[in-house]
Enzyme design. Sequence first.
Site: not given
Length: 289
Positions: A108-109
């Site tokens: 995920d970011s």
Amino acid sequence: MDTSGVRLQKALANAGVASRRVCENLITEGRVEVNGKVVTELGSRVDPERDKVVVDGTPVQFDQTKRYVLLNKPVGVVSTMRDEEGRPDLQQFTREFRERIYNVGRLDSDSSGLLILTNDGDLAHILSHPSYEVTKTYVVMVKGKLAPGDIKQLLDGVKLEDGFIKADSAHIIQRGSSNRETLAEVTLHSGKNRIVRRMFDHIGFPVQELVRRSFGTLQLGTLLAGETRELTPDELGRLLRMARKAEATQAYKRNQRGGTPRRDARASTPRDSQQRNDRRPNNQGKPRR
């Protein structure tokens, strides 16, 4: 073997295994297998596109168009090759490569660490399909004072909204001086979305930072955030050997069950994933972990 193919020692040398002379020695010493059989004759020929060749237990990659790249994904980058919302994506790390390469799995970011980029769809399938149980190791900074009992919960398993999950291994690395945060390491083979964060949330310790340190046999090492490098021959050999072993194990289990593994969306090849993203009208990448 195809009698119209390439001499085995020449094919091995062209693949970067060793010099022609050393490759000849490897063959005569019985250290080379072709399609599961030991070959010791120097006049033997192979078809690099069809025959499977193994040296000292390590599969040989003849296809020089295949690329295997390790990226230390920085925080703030989404794990997709093209983000329609204009957020930083993985394209910026692939421009130097002539071949179109894609990410295997996702982070995920808000997470950073090891991400594999490749155009080898078969290997990507093995690395990403949950049935092959390829492990990944993460170092996390969590809020609060983790205790041995909390680690035991992760090892025993927790019941999340999408099923039961447990860590393969976990331990505390160190606690902050104020006991307000704890550094820990966890290894698991699940490919579920944001699974590490959700496991720690479930036991009451929100993740503040997350770095993936290993994927299968690959280690992030000292690679800096945002840097890429191609795998060394030794790393690639170990990765291919691991994939070969995982494939054989899965085949054995499949034969025991009398069925075939279901190929679901999470197990798609890099190109499959990108085509699916391209068809999504408002693709957000759905970063994992």
